[in-house]
Design an enzyme around this catalytic site. Sequence first.
Site, PDB file in Angstrom:
ATOM      1  N   HIS A 213      -1.198  25.991  44.498  1.00 24.83           N
ATOM      2  CA  HIS A 213      -2.641  25.569  44.266  1.00 24.83           C
ATOM      3  C   HIS A 213      -3.164  25.582  45.958  1.00 24.83           C
ATOM      4  CE1 HIS A 213      -6.507  22.915  43.675  1.00 24.83           C
ATOM      5  NE2 HIS A 213      -6.045  23.449  42.288  1.00 24.83           N
TER       6      HIS A 213
ATOM      7  N   HIS B  32      -8.094  11.558  40.561  1.00 23.20           N
ATOM      8  CA  HIS B  32      -8.848  12.773  40.799  1.00 23.20           C
ATOM      9  C   HIS B  32     -10.427  12.399  40.354  1.00 23.20           C
ATOM     10  CE1 HIS B  32      -9.187  16.816  42.097  1.00 23.20           C
ATOM     11  NE2 HIS B  32      -9.647  17.304  40.903  1.00 23.20           N
TER      12      HIS B  32
ATOM     13  N   ASP C  36     -11.111  26.081  37.718  1.00 23.97           N
ATOM     14  CA  ASP C  36      -9.773  26.915  37.857  1.00 23.97           C
ATOM     15  C   ASP C  36      -8.503  26.525  37.271  1.00 23.97           C
ATOM     16  OD1 ASP C  36     -10.248  24.459  39.571  1.00 23.97           O
ATOM     17  OD2 ASP C  36      -8.549  24.892  40.796  1.00 23.97           O
TER      18      ASP C  36
END
Length: 309
Positions: free
Chosen positions: A266, A141, A67
């Site tokens: 987001h 992340h 994405d």
Amino acid sequence: MAMRELVVLGTASQAPTRQRNHNGYLLRWDDEVLLFDPGEGSQRQMLHTGISATDLTRICVTHFHGDHCLGLPGIIQRLSLDRVPQPVAAHFPAGGAEYFARLRHASSFYETAELRPEPVDADGQRFATGVGTLEARRLRHPIETYGYRLIEPDGFRMLPEKLSEYGIAGPAVGELLRVGHLDVNGRRVTRDEVSASRPGQRFAFVMDTGLCDAVYALAELADLLVIESTFLDSEAALAAEVGHLTAAQAARVAAESGARRLVLTHFSQRYAEPRRFADEAREHFDGDLVIAEDLMTVQVPPRRVASAA
């Protein structure tokens, strides 16, 4: 006239919705146009904004989840289709160089534009631009991810009333700027006596991350902070598990870091009502709050008030 604004191409997270395209953010900053995280559909979204590939000077990818990067092939090929004359720098995690190479040559095309890969190493990096320093910092992340911030150097502005007081006008102002001082009627006048400080502006872009020191470092004193808020606080445990932020966490970051204008984006497709993000953020941040929508334009706030020298 210089223009500083954010143009939002998409605001969804992992899956697009009928209302939200995959990620994509364009930053106009004077003579630079930076494209951040072009997800699927970014090229078409750009058609709606009036910004073309020929405007781009730099591409910044935070990480290689789809994405945030699956729009790269179309954007890169469009650079050549439109024969973009200026070199375009591309920043991305160095550990994902293989993904970048695959996306860059995802299909056959005649390459005429100059794309300059400038990967970010594991320790983060700083890149010189025509409008300031672009800094990248490692985020938290599951895969290698970086946030970015653009920092304009501090400067100064001349004070007309002070120049008039000392009788400085015309070419003498230019000489004062070049030399830093000027002798007027037997007295040396320094630039500091007739100017005020002009703090440089800052833009920060923080995507896909759990809370970490780098989030706060990037957000520090940002005039415009664009930050993910994938979840609401009711899913804080899930957010921490998958390396994302809630609206409340993003708002607290903005408040504690002195950010002036906060743009939340987001959003997980599980939430149908964006007002919930605003309500949650407002509990922690009383500054200028924007809940991003596709094809929205957000201005960088006017400069902070400069203090007299």
